[in-house]
Write a protein that holds these residues in place. Structure first.
Motif, PDB file in Angstrom:
ATOM      1  N   ASP A  63      30.319  67.737  40.859  1.00  0.00           N
ATOM      2  CA  ASP A  63      29.523  66.658  41.438  1.00  0.00           C
ATOM      3  C   ASP A  63      28.151  66.686  40.787  1.00  0.00           C
ATOM      4  N   HIS A  64      27.854  65.671  39.971  1.00  0.00           N
ATOM      5  CA  HIS A  64      26.593  65.709  39.223  1.00  0.00           C
ATOM      6  C   HIS A  64      25.371  65.509  40.115  1.00  0.00           C
ATOM      7  N   HIS A  65      25.580  65.204  41.388  1.00  0.00           N
ATOM      8  CA  HIS A  65      24.440  65.123  42.305  1.00  0.00           C
ATOM      9  C   HIS A  65      24.027  66.499  42.815  1.00  0.00           C
ATOM     10  N   VAL A  66      24.875  67.482  42.631  1.00  0.00           N
ATOM     11  CA  VAL A  66      24.603  68.839  43.112  1.00  0.00           C
ATOM     12  C   VAL A  66      23.991  69.658  41.977  1.00  0.00           C
ATOM     13  N   ILE A  67      22.776  70.152  42.225  1.00  0.00           N
ATOM     14  CA  ILE A  67      22.053  70.913  41.210  1.00  0.00           C
ATOM     15  C   ILE A  67      21.597  72.222  41.841  1.00  0.00           C
ATOM     16  N   TYR A  68      21.690  73.300  41.063  1.00  0.00           N
ATOM     17  CA  TYR A  68      21.290  74.620  41.539  1.00  0.00           C
ATOM     18  C   TYR A  68      20.144  75.150  40.679  1.00  0.00           C
ATOM     19  N   THR A  69      19.273  75.929  41.285  1.00  0.00           N
ATOM     20  CA  THR A  69      18.303  76.745  40.555  1.00  0.00           C
ATOM     21  C   THR A  69      18.064  77.996  41.396  1.00  0.00           C
ATOM     22  N   THR A  70      17.175  78.865  40.927  1.00  0.00           N
ATOM     23  CA  THR A  70      17.062  80.165  41.588  1.00  0.00           C
ATOM     24  C   THR A  70      15.625  80.653  41.633  1.00  0.00           C
ATOM     25  N   ALA A  71      15.399  81.601  42.514  1.00  0.00           N
ATOM     26  CA  ALA A  71      14.229  82.488  42.524  1.00  0.00           C
ATOM     27  C   ALA A  71      14.821  83.873  42.776  1.00  0.00           C
ATOM     28  N   GLU A  72      14.503  84.463  43.926  1.00  0.00           N
ATOM     29  CA  GLU A  72      15.220  85.676  44.329  1.00  0.00           C
ATOM     30  C   GLU A  72      16.511  85.318  45.055  1.00  0.00           C
ATOM     31  N   ARG A  73      16.695  84.038  45.282  1.00  0.00           N
ATOM     32  CA  ARG A  73      17.871  83.489  45.943  1.00  0.00           C
ATOM     33  C   ARG A  73      18.309  82.235  45.202  1.00  0.00           C
ATOM     34  N   VAL A  74      19.404  81.649  45.626  1.00  0.00           N
ATOM     35  CA  VAL A  74      19.930  80.441  44.991  1.00  0.00           C
ATOM     36  C   VAL A  74      19.533  79.237  45.834  1.00  0.00           C
ATOM     37  N   PHE A  75      19.053  78.183  45.147  1.00  0.00           N
ATOM     38  CA  PHE A  75      18.674  76.932  45.811  1.00  0.00           C
ATOM     39  C   PHE A  75      19.595  75.810  45.342  1.00  0.00           C
ATOM     40  N   LYS A  76      19.737  74.806  46.216  1.00  0.00           N
ATOM     41  CA  LYS A  76      20.613  73.684  45.921  1.00  0.00           C
ATOM     42  C   LYS A  76      19.935  72.393  46.348  1.00  0.00           C
ATOM     43  N   THR A  77      20.094  71.354  45.517  1.00  0.00           N
ATOM     44  CA  THR A  77      19.627  70.014  45.885  1.00  0.00           C
ATOM     45  C   THR A  77      20.764  69.027  45.691  1.00  0.00           C
ATOM     46  N   THR A  78      20.789  68.012  46.523  1.00  0.00           N
ATOM     47  CA  THR A  78      21.769  66.926  46.366  1.00  0.00           C
ATOM     48  C   THR A  78      21.077  65.571  46.242  1.00  0.00           C
ATOM     49  N   ASP A  79      19.732  65.604  46.138  1.00  0.00           N
ATOM     50  CA  ASP A  79      18.965  64.352  46.077  1.00  0.00           C
ATOM     51  C   ASP A  79      17.964  64.373  44.922  1.00  0.00           C
ATOM     52  N   GLU A  80      18.406  64.932  43.785  1.00  0.00           N
ATOM     53  CA  GLU A  80      17.622  64.921  42.543  1.00  0.00           C
ATOM     54  C   GLU A  80      16.330  65.716  42.660  1.00  0.00           C
ATOM     55  N   GLY A  81      16.320  66.746  43.508  1.00  0.00           N
ATOM     56  CA  GLY A  81      15.165  67.617  43.609  1.00  0.00           C
ATOM     57  C   GLY A  81      14.135  67.203  44.637  1.00  0.00           C
ATOM     58  N   LYS A  82      14.412  66.144  45.371  1.00  0.00           N
ATOM     59  CA  LYS A  82      13.457  65.744  46.416  1.00  0.00           C
ATOM     60  C   LYS A  82      13.381  66.800  47.509  1.00  0.00           C
ATOM     61  N   THR A  83      14.513  67.441  47.786  1.00  0.00           N
ATOM     62  CA  THR A  83      14.541  68.560  48.726  1.00  0.00           C
ATOM     63  C   THR A  83      15.443  69.645  48.156  1.00  0.00           C
ATOM     64  N   TRP A  84      15.098  70.890  48.464  1.00  0.00           N
ATOM     65  CA  TRP A  84      15.895  72.036  48.043  1.00  0.00           C
ATOM     66  C   TRP A  84      16.251  72.860  49.280  1.00  0.00           C
ATOM     67  N   THR A  85      17.437  73.409  49.275  1.00  0.00           N
ATOM     68  CA  THR A  85      17.887  74.255  50.371  1.00  0.00           C
ATOM     69  C   THR A  85      18.345  75.588  49.815  1.00  0.00           C
ATOM     70  N   ALA A  86      17.853  76.673  50.402  1.00  0.00           N
ATOM     71  CA  ALA A  86      18.324  77.991  49.999  1.00  0.00           C
ATOM     72  C   ALA A  86      19.746  78.184  50.517  1.00  0.00           C
ATOM     73  N   ILE A  87      20.663  78.548  49.634  1.00  0.00           N
ATOM     74  CA  ILE A  87      22.067  78.740  50.033  1.00  0.00           C
ATOM     75  C   ILE A  87      22.478  80.201  49.873  1.00  0.00           C
ATOM     76  N   SER A  88      21.496  81.080  49.758  1.00  0.00           N
ATOM     77  CA  SER A  88      21.803  82.509  49.691  1.00  0.00           C
ATOM     78  C   SER A  88      20.632  83.285  50.254  1.00  0.00           C
ATOM     79  N   PRO A  89      20.869  84.507  50.675  1.00  0.00           N
ATOM     80  CA  PRO A  89      19.754  85.398  50.986  1.00  0.00           C
ATOM     81  C   PRO A  89      19.172  85.937  49.688  1.00  0.00           C
TER      82      PRO A  89
END
Length: 868
Positions: A325-351
C-alpha cells in the motif's frame, strides 16, 4: 630513507594519539614540525583532544624532537593542530590550533615564540573535521586555511578573505611551488583547479565521485535512480536518456539532505520522500517543486546530545514505502513510526527496539569542542523491511546489534537477534525475501568495532534460527548490503567495502561480481526490473544493465555454446551519434541485448542471425573480419554500430540495433556508417539464432513498443513499409553506380594502356563516350563532388542524398508517415526511375557495343550484362 621499503617510528606518545599533520621547511628538510592528535571515536561518541595532542619540532630530520610548549602557545589540553612552514621565509611558521583559546598562531623565529594572530571562529569550528593550513610557497604573509569555507590571508593571518570555491567543506589543498597562482582544492564536492590565485575555479561536475548512502528507483518508463550524496545534494537521475547519454540535464535535487534514504512513490514518481540528518523527512512534489517538511518530530536539536531529544532521530534513518500500500510509509528513531496520510501524522508502532544504553547517549565531542551532528546518535533503528509476499510482516534492525520481527503490522514484536552477531554491531540492511515471508537476510557492519570481516545472516523461520552466510567473501570486505533477486530464487547480491559479490545458492557460496565496476565501497544495491543498480561511496551510481546471464547461469559446465533467451526489448529511439566533448554518464547498450556463452575459442565462423516471425533472416552478424570502409568515419569518438560479434571464451554480449538490412553500400560515400542503415523493424515476435562450431540454437526475442508512444501498430507498419521502399530505391541507385564505376575503371585502365595508338582509335572513342554518358548519369543520381559530411553546403544534394535524408525524416518518431513524406518519396522516385531506365539502356546497348569494339581488338571482355 630507502623509498618506503623500511620505516622507523620517529615520534610517538601513546595508543590514543596519532600524527595529524607534518610541515617541512621547503629550504631545509631537516627542519620539521609535527602535530600529534589525541582522538577517540566510537559509533556513539567522539572525543577530540587530550594530553597526547601537541606540536613538535625537529632540526635533524626527525631523529630527535622537541615538544613546543609555552612561549605564546595556548595552555592546557590541545586538540587538532595544522602546521605549515612558509616557502617565502623559513622563520615564518603558521599553526591552526584547537584549544580553549583556539585560533591561528604564528611564529616569526622558526617556532620558538608564538602569538595568536586570529581567533575567527570560522577557522576552528568543527576543529576535528578540518584544521588544515597551507603557507604560500613564495609570500611569507600569504597563508590558506580550510574549514567549511576556504580562506586566504595576505597580511600574515590578521584578516581573512573567503575564496569563491565551488563547494564547501574543504579538506585538501596543493599550491604549485613555482607558480602559486596554480592550485588544487579537494573538498566534499570533488577536486577543483584555479590558475589565477583562487579567484576562479574549474567545475566539479566532471567527476563521478559522489558518495551515495542508499539507492532507490521509481516505476517510470524509463526509470530514474535516487540517492543522497555525502555533503552534496540528493539526486534523482535517469537510468538512460533519449539523447544517447546521461548529462547534467538528466538529474535533479530530489529533496531531503546528504545522509538520508530516498523513496519515490511507486504510483506517482513526482512524489519523493527523502531523509537527512537528525531524522528529517521531506515530501517533494515535483509538479509544484515544493518540498514539505514531514519530520516525525521537527524540533531543532542542533548542539544537543541525543539524551536531550524526545526521539533518537539519527543521521541516517530508513524510509520505507509499503510494497502492499503506497499510502503506508515507515521511518524510525529508537522505534518504528508509520504514516498513512503522507506524513501529516505519524504513529509509533513499536516500543524502543534498541538496547537503550544511556552511557552511549551522551553529548558528542569535547573535551574542547562539541560536535553534535546526529552522526553519533546511537541506539536507533537503522534498518526496516516489510515482506513483499505477506503484508504486516515487519523486520527491524538497530545500530546497536538487535533484530526484531513483527507479524501483525507492529502490534507485537519479537526479539530474534542471531546468536553470534557481535554486540553493538550495526544492522546495515535487512532484506525480506520476495519468495517467502519467513525468509530474511541481514547485512551487518562491524568495522566501527575494529572487526572488518564480512557478516551476513539468513533466516527461513521468521528469525527463530539464523545461519551466517559469508563463505567466499574475504576478510576486509565488511558488508553494507544484501539483496535477493526477485526473478531467480536464491540468487543473492552483497555490497561490501571492497566491491560486490554474488551467490547462486542462497548465500552458501559467494564469488566476485566486480567486472568493470571500480573498486569502491558498495553501500547499497537494488534489483530494478532486469538491472542491478549499486550505490558506491566515492564512484557514484553504476548499473549492471541486464541480469539475464546471471539468472540463467548454472553450476554445471557445458562443452557446447549456449544462447540465452534475451529479455523483453523495447523499441526505443536514440541518436545516431553524439560527440563526447565532456564527461557524461553512459546509456545502456541500445537495441536488443543478446548474451551467449562459448566454452572455448571457436574454430570457425560464429554467427548471430535475427529472424522475423516467418523465419526469414533480417540481419546476420559474425566474427568474420569486415572490410575497412573506404572513407573513415568523421566522428571517431562515436563509431558506427558494431557489425562484428565478440567471441571470447565465456559469456559474450552483442546488441542488435533493431534494424533490418540497409541499402547496398556505396564505397566512399561520406557518412555511410550512418546513412546506410536499414529501417527499424516493427514490434513483434522475432528469433535470434547462434551458430558456432557447426551447431545452431535459437531463442525467442520479444520486441515491444515504447510505452510512451501512442502510435498504433498500423501506423508503425506504414512507417516500416515506406522505409523499406526508400531503402530499395537507394539500393537500386547504389547498385547502378557501383556497376558503372566498375566499367569506367576498366575502360580508363585500357585507355591508359592503349595510349594514342591509332589502332585502338575506335575503342578509345567509344570508351570516352561511355565515360561521359555514365558520369552524366551518375551525376544526376547523387552528388559526385561530396567528399565530407558538410560538403552539401557547397555542393547541392541530389536524389541519393535526398532519399537518405527522407528515411531519417520518416523515422524521426514512431508515427505513420505524413502526407508530405509520401509526396516527397513519390517525387524522388519519379526522378530516379527514368535515370535508372537510362542506366539499364546504357548497360544493355552502349556497353554491349563497347564490348564488341573490344572483341575486335582481341582483348578481354570488359563486362557481360546479366542475361547476355
Amino acid at each position: 630513507m630507502d623509498g618506503g621499503k623500511t620505516w622507523d617510528k620517529i615520534l610517538y606518545t601513546d595508543d590514543k594519539t596519532g600524527a595529524i599533520d607534518l610541515g617541512v621547511d621547503p629550504h631545509n628538510p631537516n627542519v620539521m614540525f609535527a602535530a600529534l592528535y589525541q582522538i577517540q571515536r566510537t559509533p556513539w561518541s567522539l572525543e577530540s583532544g587530550g594530553p597526547g595532542s601537541g606540536l613538535y619540532r625537529s632540526a635533524d630530520g626527525g631523529n630527535s624532537w622537541k615538544h613546543l610548549e609555552g612561549n605564546g602557545l595556548p595552555e592546557g589540553i590541545l586538540g587538532r593542530i595544522g602546521v605549515s612552514v612558509s616557502g617565502g621565509d623559513s622563520n615564518r611558521v603558521y599553526a591552526l590550533i584547537e584549544s580553549k583559546e583556539s585560533g591561528l598562531y604564528r611564529s616569526d623565529d622558526g617556532g620558538t615564540n608564538w602569538s595568536r594572530v586570529n581567533d575567527d571562529q570560522r577557522l576552528t569550528q568543527r576543529a576535528w573535521y578540518f584544521t588544515h593550513i597551507f603557507a604560500d610557497p613564495k609570500s611569507p604573509d600569504t597563508v590558506y586555511m580550510l574549514n567549511t569555507g576556504a580562506f586566504r590571508s595576505t597580511d600574515g593571518g590578521k584578516t581573512l578573505n573567503l575564496l569563491p570555491a565551488p563547494h564547501g567543506d574543504h579538506h585538501g589543498f596543493w599550491i604549485d611551488p613555482q607558480n602559486p597562482n596554480r592550485m588544487i582544492n579537494g573538498n566534499d564536492g570533488g577536486a577543483t583547479i584555479s590558475v589565477d590565485g583562487g579567484n576562479s575555479w574549474s567545475t566539479e561536475y566532471n567527476q563521478p565521485t559522489a558518495q551515495f548512502y542508499h539507492v532507490a528507483a521509481d516505476n517510470q518508463f524509463l526509470y530514474y535512480v535516487y540517492g543522497a550524496q555525502q555533503d552534496n545534494s540528493t539526486v534523482g537521475i535517469a537510468s538512460r536518456s533519449d539523447e544517447g547519454y546521461i548529462g547534467r540535464q538528466h538529474w535533479f535535487d530530489a529533496g531531503g539532505g546528504e545522509s538520508g534514504y530516498l523513496q519515490p512513490d511507486p504510483d506517482d514518481a513526482n512524489i519523493i520522500y527523502a531523509g537527512s540528518g537528525g531524522g528529517m523527512v521531506t515530501r517533494l512534489d515535483r509538479r509544484s517543486n515544493q518540498e514539505q517538511d514531514v519530520t516525525v518530530w521537527p524540533m531543532d536539536s542542533s548542539g544537543h546530545g541525543v539524551a536531550d531529544m524526545k526521539y533518537r532521530l539519527g543521521w541516517t534513518q530508513p524510509i520505507l514505502i509499503s510494497p502492499h500500500d503506497h499510502h503506508v510509509i515507515y521511518t524510525t528513531a529508537e522505534r518504528v513510526f508509520k504514516t498513512t496520510d503522507e506524513g501529516k501524522t505519524w504513529t509509533a508502532i513499536s516500543p524502543d527496539l534498541t538496547r537503550n544504553d544511556k552511557s552511549k547517549q551522551v553529548s558528542s565531542g569535547g573535551p574542547l569542542t562539541k560536535d553534535n551532528t546526529s552522526v553519533e546518535f546511537y541506539d536507533t533503528v537503522f534498518a526496516i523491511a516489510e515482506s513483499p509476499v505477506q503484508k504486516d510482516v515487519l523486520w527491524a534492525g538497530t545500530d546497536d546489534g538487535l533484530i526484531h520481527v513483527s507479524r501483525d503490522g507492529g502490534k507485537n514484536w519479537a526479539k530474534v537477534t542471531p546468536k553470534g552477531m557481535p554486540e553493538w554491531s550495526l544492522v546495515s540492511i535487512i532484506e525480506a525475501s520476495p519468495y517467502d515471508a519467513g525468509t530474511a537476510y541481514a547485512a551487518v557492519d562491524t568495522h566501527k568495532l575494529d572487526d572488518v570481516r564480512p557478516c551476513i545472516f539468513k533466516t527461513t523461520d521468521f528469525g527463530k534460527g539464523w545461519t551466517k552466510i559469508t563463505n567466499g567473501i574475504p576478510d576486509g570486505a565488511y558488508t553494507h548490503a544484501v539483496r535477493e533477486d526477485p526473478v531467480r530464487r536464491n540468487l543473492l547480491y552483497a555490497g561490501t567495502e571492497t566491491g560486490i559479490y554474488v551467490s547462486f545458492d542462497g548465500g552458501a557460496n559467494w564469488q566476485s561480481l566486480q567486472l568493470n565496476l571500480p573498486n569502491s565501497p558498495i553501500h547499497d544495491l537494488i534489483v530494478k526490473n532486469d538491472d542491478l543498480v549499486v550505490a558506491t561511496h566515492g564512484r557514484s551510481f553504476w548499473i549492471l544493465d541486464d541480469l539475464t546471464p546471471l539468472r540463467a547461469a548454472t553450476a554445471q559446465t557445458t562443452t557446447e555454446a549456449v544462447l540465452y533467451k534475451p529479455r523483453v526489448t523495447y523499441r526505443l529511439r536514440w541518436p545516431d551519434f553524439y560527440e563526447r566533448h565532456q564527461p557524461v554518464g553512459e546509456n545502456p547498450p541500445t537495441g536488443a541485448i543478446v548474451y551467449y556463452y562459448l566454452p572455448a575459442a571457436p574454430k570457425g565462423v560464429v554467427a548471430l542471425e535475427f529472424l522475423d516471425a516467418s523465419g526469414k533472416v533480417m540481419r546476420r552478424y559474425s566474427n568474420e573480419e569486415k572490410k575497412e570502409a573506404d572513407t573513415p568515419p568523421e566522428w571517431p569518438d562515436q563509431p558506427p554500430p558494431n557489425e562484428k560479434i565478440p567471441t571470447n571464451v565465456g559469456v559474450n554480449r552483442f546488441a542488435w540495433d533493431l534494424r533490418a538490412q540497409g541499402p547496398t553500400p556505396l564505397p566512399g560515400e561520406p557518412g555511410a556508417e550512418f546513412r546506410n542503415r536499414g529501417p527499424m523493424v516493427p514490434p513483434g515476435t522475432y528469433q535470434v539464432r547462434l551458430t558456432a562450431d557447426g551447431k545452431s540454437s535459437t531463442a525467442p526475442l520479444e520486441l515491444k513498443v515504447d510505452v510512451r508512444v501512442k502510435a498504433s501498430a498500423e501506423d508503425i507498419q506504414k512507417q516500416v513499409e515506406l522505409g523499406r521502399k526508400i531503402v530499395a530505391q537507394v539500393s537500386a541507385i547504389h547498385e547502378a553506380i557501383v556497376k558503372i564505376r566498375d566499367v569506367r575503371t576498366q575502360t580508363r585502365s585500357l585507355s591508359r594502356r592503349f595510349g594514342d595508338d591509332p589502332h585502338y582509335a575506335a575503342f578509345l572513342s567509344a570508351a570516352r563516350e561511355f565515360d561521359k554518358k555514365s558520369f552524366d548519369l551518375e551525376s544526376q543520381l547523387l552528388q559526385v563532388n561530396s567528399k565530407s559530411s558538410e560538403s552539401n553546403l557547397n555542393f547541392p544534394v541530389l536524389i541519393d542524398e535526398r532519399l537518405h535524408s527522407l528515411l531519417f525524416s520518416v523515422e524521426s518518431a514512431d508515427a505513420a508517415p505524413t502526407q508530405q513524406q509520401y509526396q516527397v518519396y513519390a517525387e524522388l522516385e519519379g526522378e530516379a526511375q527514368p535515370l535508372l531506365t537510362q542506366y539499364r539502356e546504357l548497360m544493355a546497348k552502349d556497353l554491349v557495343a563497347l564490348n564488341e569494339t573490344v572483341n575486335k581488338l582481341n582483348v578481354p571482355v570488359i563486362y557481360v550484362p546479366e542475361g547476355k
